[in-house]
Design a protein around this motif. Structure first.
Motif, PDB file in Angstrom:
ATOM      1  N   LYS A   5       0.841  -1.204   0.000  1.00 44.96           N
ATOM      2  CA  LYS A   5       0.000   0.000   0.000  1.00 44.96           C
ATOM      3  C   LYS A   5       0.875   1.253   0.000  1.00 44.96           C
ATOM      4  CE  LYS A   5      -4.298  -1.586   2.076  1.00 44.96           C
ATOM      5  NZ  LYS A   5      -5.341  -1.285   3.073  1.00 44.96           N
ATOM      6  N   GLU A   6       0.311   2.306  -0.546  1.00 48.68           N
ATOM      7  CA  GLU A   6       1.049   3.566  -0.664  1.00 48.68           C
ATOM      8  C   GLU A   6       0.095   4.730  -0.412  1.00 48.68           C
ATOM      9  OE1 GLU A   6       3.470   6.156  -4.057  1.00 48.68           O
ATOM     10  OE2 GLU A   6       2.783   4.119  -4.480  1.00 48.68           O
ATOM     11  N   LYS A   7       0.586   5.704   0.350  1.00 46.36           N
ATOM     12  CA  LYS A   7      -0.197   6.927   0.564  1.00 46.36           C
ATOM     13  C   LYS A   7       0.197   7.945  -0.493  1.00 46.36           C
ATOM     14  CE  LYS A   7      -1.260   6.614   5.489  1.00 46.36           C
ATOM     15  NZ  LYS A   7      -1.163   7.272   6.820  1.00 46.36           N
ATOM     16  N   ILE A   8      -0.798   8.492  -1.149  1.00 46.00           N
ATOM     17  CA  ILE A   8      -0.546   9.492  -2.186  1.00 46.00           C
ATOM     18  C   ILE A   8      -1.325  10.762  -1.872  1.00 46.00           C
ATOM     19  CG2 ILE A   8      -0.147   7.748  -3.961  1.00 46.00           C
ATOM     20  CD1 ILE A   8      -2.958   8.487  -5.063  1.00 46.00           C
ATOM     21  N   ASN A   9      -0.824  11.874  -2.398  1.00 46.01           N
ATOM     22  CA  ASN A   9      -1.507  13.167  -2.299  1.00 46.01           C
ATOM     23  C   ASN A   9      -1.911  13.614  -3.694  1.00 46.01           C
ATOM     24  OD1 ASN A   9      -1.206  13.734   0.587  1.00 46.01           O
ATOM     25  ND2 ASN A   9       0.974  13.854   0.146  1.00 46.01           N
ATOM     26  N   THR A  10      -3.081  14.187  -3.788  1.00 47.94           N
ATOM     27  CA  THR A  10      -3.539  14.750  -5.057  1.00 47.94           C
ATOM     28  C   THR A  10      -4.092  16.148  -4.814  1.00 47.94           C
ATOM     29  OG1 THR A  10      -5.837  13.984  -4.956  1.00 47.94           O
ATOM     30  CG2 THR A  10      -4.191  12.444  -5.843  1.00 47.94           C
ATOM     31  N   THR A  11      -4.094  16.942  -5.871  1.00 50.41           N
ATOM     32  CA  THR A  11      -4.731  18.253  -5.858  1.00 50.41           C
ATOM     33  C   THR A  11      -5.957  18.180  -6.754  1.00 50.41           C
ATOM     34  OG1 THR A  11      -2.609  19.363  -5.539  1.00 50.41           O
ATOM     35  CG2 THR A  11      -4.442  20.713  -6.309  1.00 50.41           C
ATOM     36  N   SER A  12      -7.103  18.456  -6.204  1.00 51.36           N
ATOM     37  CA  SER A  12      -8.338  18.342  -6.976  1.00 51.36           C
ATOM     38  C   SER A  12      -8.931  19.693  -7.359  1.00 51.36           C
ATOM     39  CB  SER A  12      -9.382  17.542  -6.198  1.00 51.36           C
ATOM     40  OG  SER A  12      -9.649  18.153  -4.946  1.00 51.36           O
ATOM     41  N   SER A  13      -8.370  20.783  -6.843  1.00 48.43           N
ATOM     42  CA  SER A  13      -8.901  22.104  -7.199  1.00 48.43           C
ATOM     43  C   SER A  13      -7.859  23.168  -6.871  1.00 48.43           C
ATOM     44  CB  SER A  13     -10.203  22.399  -6.440  1.00 48.43           C
ATOM     45  OG  SER A  13     -10.700  23.683  -6.769  1.00 48.43           O
ATOM     46  N   VAL A  14      -7.784  24.200  -7.724  1.00 50.43           N
ATOM     47  CA  VAL A  14      -6.921  25.355  -7.475  1.00 50.43           C
ATOM     48  C   VAL A  14      -7.571  26.576  -8.114  1.00 50.43           C
ATOM     49  CG1 VAL A  14      -5.517  24.808  -9.504  1.00 50.43           C
ATOM     50  CG2 VAL A  14      -4.628  26.347  -7.762  1.00 50.43           C
ATOM     51  N   LYS A  15      -7.608  27.653  -7.380  1.00 51.27           N
ATOM     52  CA  LYS A  15      -8.167  28.901  -7.890  1.00 51.27           C
ATOM     53  C   LYS A  15      -7.573  30.052  -7.085  1.00 51.27           C
ATOM     54  CE  LYS A  15     -12.305  28.508  -4.968  1.00 51.27           C
ATOM     55  NZ  LYS A  15     -13.795  28.515  -4.942  1.00 51.27           N
ATOM     56  N   LYS A  16      -8.072  31.252  -7.351  1.00 48.18           N
ATOM     57  CA  LYS A  16      -7.559  32.438  -6.670  1.00 48.18           C
ATOM     58  C   LYS A  16      -8.733  33.287  -6.196  1.00 48.18           C
ATOM     59  CE  LYS A  16      -4.094  34.682  -8.508  1.00 48.18           C
ATOM     60  NZ  LYS A  16      -3.255  35.589  -9.332  1.00 48.18           N
ATOM     61  N   ILE A  17      -8.569  33.879  -5.007  1.00 52.46           N
ATOM     62  CA  ILE A  17      -9.569  34.829  -4.513  1.00 52.46           C
ATOM     63  C   ILE A  17      -8.868  36.125  -4.116  1.00 52.46           C
ATOM     64  CG2 ILE A  17     -11.123  33.031  -3.676  1.00 52.46           C
ATOM     65  CD1 ILE A  17     -10.220  33.790  -0.816  1.00 52.46           C
ATOM     66  N   HIS A  18      -9.647  37.205  -4.095  1.00 54.43           N
ATOM     67  CA  HIS A  18      -9.120  38.524  -3.721  1.00 54.43           C
ATOM     68  C   HIS A  18      -9.974  39.090  -2.593  1.00 54.43           C
ATOM     69  CE1 HIS A  18      -6.711  38.504  -7.421  1.00 54.43           C
ATOM     70  NE2 HIS A  18      -7.808  38.105  -8.035  1.00 54.43           N
ATOM     71  N   ILE A 129      -4.078  31.935  -3.000  1.00 59.24           N
ATOM     72  CA  ILE A 129      -4.238  30.713  -3.765  1.00 59.24           C
ATOM     73  C   ILE A 129      -5.103  29.771  -2.936  1.00 59.24           C
ATOM     74  CG2 ILE A 129      -3.077  28.800  -4.899  1.00 59.24           C
ATOM     75  CD1 ILE A 129      -2.430  31.444  -6.127  1.00 59.24           C
ATOM     76  N   VAL A 130      -6.171  29.265  -3.534  1.00 62.98           N
ATOM     77  CA  VAL A 130      -7.097  28.369  -2.836  1.00 62.98           C
ATOM     78  C   VAL A 130      -6.896  26.961  -3.399  1.00 62.98           C
ATOM     79  CG1 VAL A 130      -9.487  27.958  -2.177  1.00 62.98           C
ATOM     80  CG2 VAL A 130      -8.702  30.294  -2.619  1.00 62.98           C
ATOM     81  N   ILE A 131      -6.503  26.042  -2.539  1.00 61.76           N
ATOM     82  CA  ILE A 131      -6.101  24.697  -2.973  1.00 61.76           C
ATOM     83  C   ILE A 131      -6.936  23.658  -2.241  1.00 61.76           C
ATOM     84  CG2 ILE A 131      -4.173  23.081  -3.192  1.00 61.76           C
ATOM     85  CD1 ILE A 131      -2.331  25.543  -2.816  1.00 61.76           C
ATOM     86  N   LYS A 132      -7.336  22.640  -2.971  1.00 60.83           N
ATOM     87  CA  LYS A 132      -7.983  21.485  -2.373  1.00 60.83           C
ATOM     88  C   LYS A 132      -7.033  20.302  -2.546  1.00 60.83           C
ATOM     89  CE  LYS A 132     -11.263  18.838  -0.695  1.00 60.83           C
ATOM     90  NZ  LYS A 132     -11.598  18.824   0.735  1.00 60.83           N
ATOM     91  N   ASN A 133      -6.363  19.931  -1.464  1.00 59.82           N
ATOM     92  CA  ASN A 133      -5.456  18.790  -1.473  1.00 59.82           C
ATOM     93  C   ASN A 133      -6.106  17.610  -0.763  1.00 59.82           C
ATOM     94  OD1 ASN A 133      -3.227  19.743  -2.914  1.00 59.82           O
ATOM     95  ND2 ASN A 133      -2.402  20.808  -1.138  1.00 59.82           N
ATOM     96  N   ASN A 134      -5.772  16.409  -1.228  1.00 63.87           N
ATOM     97  CA  ASN A 134      -6.365  15.193  -0.681  1.00 63.87           C
ATOM     98  C   ASN A 134      -5.262  14.172  -0.405  1.00 63.87           C
ATOM     99  OD1 ASN A 134      -9.230  16.051  -1.841  1.00 63.87           O
ATOM    100  ND2 ASN A 134      -7.794  16.072  -3.544  1.00 63.87           N
ATOM    101  N   GLU A 135      -5.550  13.273   0.541  1.00 59.97           N
ATOM    102  CA  GLU A 135      -4.631  12.168   0.828  1.00 59.97           C
ATOM    103  C   GLU A 135      -5.401  10.859   0.724  1.00 59.97           C
ATOM    104  OE1 GLU A 135      -2.839  10.763   4.841  1.00 59.97           O
ATOM    105  OE2 GLU A 135      -1.369  12.164   3.999  1.00 59.97           O
ATOM    106  N   PHE A 136      -4.830   9.895  -0.004  1.00 61.38           N
ATOM    107  CA  PHE A 136      -5.481   8.608  -0.213  1.00 61.38           C
ATOM    108  C   PHE A 136      -4.483   7.483   0.021  1.00 61.38           C
ATOM    109  CE2 PHE A 136      -7.657  11.629  -2.960  1.00 61.38           C
ATOM    110  CZ  PHE A 136      -8.994  11.411  -2.639  1.00 61.38           C
ATOM    111  N   GLU A 137      -5.025   6.299   0.299  1.00 66.20           N
ATOM    112  CA  GLU A 137      -4.218   5.085   0.393  1.00 66.20           C
ATOM    113  C   GLU A 137      -4.655   4.154  -0.737  1.00 66.20           C
ATOM    114  OE1 GLU A 137      -4.700   2.083   3.624  1.00 66.20           O
ATOM    115  OE2 GLU A 137      -2.667   2.716   4.160  1.00 66.20           O
ATOM    116  N   ILE A 138      -3.697   3.707  -1.518  1.00 68.80           N
ATOM    117  CA  ILE A 138      -4.022   2.835  -2.639  1.00 68.80           C
ATOM    118  C   ILE A 138      -3.159   1.576  -2.573  1.00 68.80           C
ATOM    119  CG2 ILE A 138      -4.628   4.806  -4.090  1.00 68.80           C
ATOM    120  CD1 ILE A 138      -1.962   4.354  -5.571  1.00 68.80           C
TER     121      ILE A 138
END
Length: 488
Positions: A5-18, A129-138
């Motif tokens: 098994k391996e833990k991975i990180n992914t980015t599912s969203s990125v945008k910008k706000i002011h 910078i607005v980021i949605k990061n995730n952690e999964f085990e596969i």
């Protein structure tokens, strides 16, 4: 059999706000020499130092610095003011990470009262910078199993894996004789006005890290010892700063901003006041996007139903397209009725903010506003140097193949002003010309389905119990039908 098994990180969203913020304050300045003939001079810097989410709000901190002087003969007084505020978050907004990208002064104003109170107001915009990061085990691999019983897949994702802020200094001096091309140069009595702009920024990436190169344009107005009129000149200071990093970098977004400066006059070897010494603090805010290949087990062909795997959805981003567009904003700026007439423009500083991005099929529309701050010599003996500002909206369409009007695309934009120029139309009107550069990045949203859980079984035959199948999927004992199946 061994499950890897391996833990991975992914980015599912990125945008910008002011976030727009205006700060107004009154400060008592003791022993100040008020001069009613001239308008107060000021320049200001602002920076974001941290951002975090807590109790359903975005908490951000920063610092604003204000330099001001009230008459031509006085030196600048520096005020520092901490900034701390909270932005309420709702719904899914609470699950995102917010990273400070940049802070800009849109306009500032300073005035004095007869009692010696300094009233100032700063209109600022903060970008995150607005980021949605995730952690999964596969399940990345299964050992001791015949290769024909497994299928492997892979996806290549864009992962935002690093974000940092770092301050560095540019420190040097130069001789006025090398800058001003004239036979007679008067010594400097005092520096009346100074302004620093960062130009021609280029960011390079290689195996050792990232390097930022550019020029610091110093615009100085000074009062000479033997003349009544002020003298204005510009000096371009090249700089280069390396940021060592480990690993490969596919894309780096960096914002540089001046946060402080110290400019003063020194004497040369002949005792003449020709040397200008300077020290500039620059804040670099950057994040990196790296392309990462993720391999995983996508299918297991069960043998006698001894292993049962479960798939999970893993959202990630891939690079779709990148494009840049430059365009010129040309707008008239009319002075307010109370502003003195223009004789000469000393400097113009422009800031551009893209606050709305609308995706369409294979293109986007970027909307924002350009602010201009102009310092000029006035046709008024009681107000010889004055400043004015203006705000101009803009709208630009940028081709970006791969985008669509649906929610399967993330758009990130970076906006900068390449150059700005002010031309005098008449004594009450200025034509503002600014070239704006917008770089847009499109990321496509995807979902992979790797195995992340499995059920392992043990069997008995005729009442005889066999050990758990950690070695092989094949039944190694007596070849007879299974009578019982027990999940472990």
């Amino acid at each position: 059999m061994e499950i890897i098994k391996e833990k991975i990180n992914t980015t599912s969203s990125v945008k910008k706000i002011h976030i727009n913020k205006t700060v107004s304050k009154s400060v008592k300045i003791p022993d100040i020499n008020l001069n009613a003939r001239t308008a107060p001079r000021c320049r200001s810097y602002v920076c974001l130092t941290s951002a975090e989410t807590a109790e359903g709000a975005l908490l951000y901190k920063g610092e604003a610095k204000l330099f001001f002087a009230c008459d031509p003969d006085s030196e600048y007084i520096k005020l520092s003011m901490p900034i701390s505020d909270a932005l309420p978050l709702e719904g899914d907004e609470k699950d995102y990470e917010y990273k400070p990208e940049s802070a800009q002064i849109l306009s500032n104003s300073v005035s004095f009262t007869s009692d010696g109170d300094l009233n100032y107001s700063l209109n600022m915009v903060f970008s995150f910078i607005v980021i949605k990061n995730n952690e999964f085990e596969i399940i990345s691999d299964i050992r001791d199993i015949p290769s024909e019983q497994t299928e492997k897949s892979a996806f290549t994702q864009c992962l935002i894996k690093y974000f940092a802020q770092e301050t560095f200094k540019i420190k040097n001096d130069f001789n006025l004789i090398d800058v001003i091309e004239t036979d007679e140069i008067d010594e400097i009595d005092n520096i009346y006005e100074s302004h620093i702009t960062l130009k021609n920024i280029a960011v390079k990436t290689d195996s050792e890290g990232i390097t930022a190169e550019g020029n610091a344009l110093i615009n100085i107005t000074y009062n000479p010892k033997s003349k009544n009129s002020s003298v204005n000149f510009k000096k371009k200071i090249p700089f280069s700063k390396a940021f060592p990093l480990k690993g490969s970098v596919s894309f780096c977004n960096m914002n540089l901003s001046v946060t402080d400066d110290n400019i003063f006059v020194k004497q040369d070897e002949n005792g003449k006041s020709y040397i200008i010494d300077f020290e500039i603090d620059i804040l670099a805010s950057y994040f990196l996007i790296c392309e990462q290949k993720v391999s995983y087990i996508s299918e297991v062909h069960e043998v006698n139903k001894k292993i049962d795997t479960v798939c999970g959805d893993v959202p990630y981003l891939s690079a779709a397209c990148r494009n840049s567009s430059e365009f010129v904003v040309n707008e008239p700026l009319m002075l307010d009725g109370s502003d003195p007439a223009i004789f000469q423009i000393y400097r113009i500083n422009c800031t551009a903010v893209t606050d709305t991005v609308t995706p369409y099929r294979d293109k986007i529309t970027a909307e924002g506003f350009l602010t201009s701050d102009i310092l000029y010599a006035a046709k008024d003996d009681e107000n010889p140097i004055y400043s004015t500002d203006g705000v101009f909206p803009y709208k630009k369409s940028i081709e970006l193949p791969g985008t669509s009007e649906t929610d399967d695309t993330c758009i990130y934009t970076n906006t900068s002003v390449k150059y700005a120029e002010g031309k005098i139309s008449d004594e009450t009107n200025v034509s503002v010309d600014a070239k704006i550069s917008i770089t847009a990045y499109a990321f496509k949203k995807h979902t992979a389905s790797p195995h992340n859980r499995y059920n392992l079984y043990r069997y008995d035959s005729g009442g005889a119990e066999y050990p758990a199948l950690y070695g092989s999927l094949y039944y190694k004992a007596r070849r007879q039908p299974f009578k019982n199946c027990q999940k472990i």
